[in-house]
Structure formats: C-alpha cells, structure tokens
Design an enzyme around this catalytic site. Structure first.
Site, mmCIF file in Angstrom:
data_model
loop_
_atom_site.group_PDB
_atom_site.id
_atom_site.type_symbol
_atom_site.label_atom_id
_atom_site.label_comp_id
_atom_site.label_asym_id
_atom_site.label_seq_id
_atom_site.Cartn_x
_atom_site.Cartn_y
_atom_site.Cartn_z
ATOM 1 N N HIS A 131 0.805 -1.112 0.066
ATOM 2 C CA HIS A 131 -0.036 -0.007 0.076
ATOM 3 C C HIS A 131 0.611 1.174 0.201
ATOM 4 C CE1 HIS A 131 0.398 -0.437 4.479
ATOM 5 N NE2 HIS A 131 0.336 1.146 4.454
ATOM 6 N N ASP A 163 -0.830 -7.397 0.771
ATOM 7 C CA ASP A 163 -0.129 -6.071 1.160
ATOM 8 C C ASP A 163 1.125 -6.147 1.195
ATOM 9 O OD1 ASP A 163 -0.245 -3.410 1.605
ATOM 10 O OD2 ASP A 163 -0.599 -3.588 3.720
ATOM 11 N N SER A 238 4.454 1.519 8.712
ATOM 12 C CA SER A 238 4.125 0.371 7.788
ATOM 13 C C SER A 238 5.559 -0.198 6.975
ATOM 14 C CB SER A 238 3.118 1.147 6.457
ATOM 15 O OG SER A 238 1.954 0.962 6.870
#
Length: 288
Positions: A131, A163, A238
């Site tokens: 992402h 992801d 992330s």
C-alpha cells in the site's frame, strides 16, 4: 508554515472488526433492533477504523505533544517508564541497522508516500507494504538507510492481496538481513518491538507484547489473518518489522486501529512471518 517531513493523517481503507457492521455499529440481532447482546443501543461514533499506515507528507504542526503537570503544581511528575528487559535492548541494537525508510514518488517534498522496510536476504531484497507503493501512485522508489545513504530501489514484485512488496537495492548498500522467526513460534504475551519510521522519524523503536495471533481483520475489501500487538504503531511504521526478544521478525507492521482516526490506541496489526516468507519467496522467484 514550514513543511514538516513525514507528518500527516493515517490514510487508507477502513478496517471494520468482524463483530461490527461496515458503519462501525455492532451487528444487529435478528429482530433488527440494533442492540448488542447486552441490550445496549449503540449510537455513538465508535469507528473501529483500521487506518492503513501509509501517508503523504503535509504541512502543519508536529503530531506530537508535551505532557505538562496540571497548573504547574509542584510534586506532579510524569509516571516513570517501566524498566525495559535487557534482551529487548539487544534486540533493538540488532534490528535497527537493518531497517530502512521507503519513500515513493514525491514523499518528503509535498506528495507521494512514505513507510518502512527491512532486508530479508543477502541479495539486498527488502520487504515492505504494497500500500505504500500504491499510495505513491507508481512513482520512483527511494530507500534511505540508517546512515543516511539513499538508493533508487527496483520494485521486484508486488502482491496487493497480501499487502506485501519486494524491493531491491544495489549490493553497495550492504544491508544485513534480519533473522526470521520460525513458523508457528509466536506466542501471545511475548515481548515484541516495532521498528520503523513513524512520522518520518527513522530508527524509532516501540515496545509491547503480542496481544493476539490469528486475528481476523478486514483491510478494505480483503480479509487478513494478523498478529495483534499493543506496541505503538503510527503512520510511517508500515512495512517495518515486528521482532521478538531474540531479534527475529515475527511480522510486518501494516495497520492500526483508531477511534475517529486519532492515531495509535495500542491496537496494531502485523502480517504474520509465515505469510511474509511465502509471499516473498514467490515474488523473488518470479522477479529474480
């Protein structure tokens, strides 16, 4: 006002607990009453919103804050931090050198996206979240090492459904791969560290425990099995590793639960290392 690198709001698909309707309310009983099993009527705005942690750089005040004693009264001090186990200090020392910042497109210059990543092998392959690349709009990818060196990264492959993405930097980067935990060895209650670049602050380490394993969550339209942790995870984390006290990666930090989008509330989620290893092997096998 000056642009401050790495600051912004969490952005991405909403997470809704399987126990909630898509609007954030508890699922209705068969009579359509809208009451939970305890009979309480939910009309508050409790959004168990799991904001995927990729963000664009924006201008604004720093997303941090000072904790001041009320009224400046003497004798009121902040609570002392709990002692950190020595093994976590060692784990942090081993992990930080292998964690990088990932900048996509115009990240750091008013656009694009930013996150984290880590070396997975001695071929300079780097694991990160897909992402982050998606938020960057397909722009060029730059990897910044802990010592400040920057390299343009090759995108070896992407797997949006899990992801995950794999990047590669030149051999001259010299990143040391992080050891991976053995499948099935992660336990609820064990101490863990989340390492990455939250809000653009590279090399940040936060500590917690594994709160749950095999947690079923929904990210956008996809359901995932995740490792849940209370280690503080924020935008920019992330793609960074969640490691155990031995410095082994147990998951890839991917998302946080928030209430009305107000940052980390101690409920974070990581992609389990078993899925990470399988996906990485597939991508590397196809992409070289």
């Amino acid at each position: 006002m000056a642009v401050q690198t790495g600051l912004g709001e969490p952005r991405g698909p909403w997470f809704v607990s399987p126990e909630l309707d898509p609007d954030g309310r508890f699922r209705r009983d068969g009579d359509g009453s809208g009451r939970d099993r305890g009979g309480r009527h939910w009309r508050g705005r409790l959004l168990a919103a799991l904001a995927v942690i990729a963000l664009s750089t924006v201008s604004g005040a720093a997303a941090g804050g000072w904790v001041a004693s009320r009224g400046g009264a003497p004798g009121e001090t902040a609570a002392s931090a709990a002692p950190v186990p020595a093994e976590l200090v060692t784990a942090a020392e081993r992990t930080v050198p292998g964690v990088v910042s990932v900048l996509v497109g115009g990240a750091g210059a008013g656009g694009g996206a930013s996150g984290s990543g880590f070396a997975i092998d001695d071929q300079q392959h780097i694991i990160t979240n897909d992402h982050i690349l998606a938020k960057g709009g397909g722009g060029s990818v730059t990897v910044e090492l802990p010592d400040g060196r920057r390299y343009t990264a090759e995108v070896v492959g992407r797997e949006p459904s899990s992801d995950l993405a794999v990047l590669r930097v030149p051999p001259s980067a010299g990143l040391a791969p992080l050891p991976l935990a053995k499948p099935g060895t992660t336990r609820v209650g064990e101490p863990v560290l989340a390492v990455g670049s939250p809000l653009g602050l590279a090399g940040t380490v936060t500590a917690g425990i594994v709160s749950a394993i095999d947690r079923q969550v929904r990210l956008g339209t996809n359901r995932h099995t995740a490792v849940q942790t209370d280690a503080s995870i924020n935008p920019g984390n992330s793609g960074g590793p969640l490691v155990n006290a031995r410095g082994e990666v147990v998951g890839v930090n991917t998302a946080i639960a928030t209430i009305d989008g107000n940052g980390s509330i101690g409920i974070g989620f990581a992609i389990p290392i078993e899925q990470v290893q399988q996906t990485a092997d597939t991508i590397i096998g196809k992409g070289g």
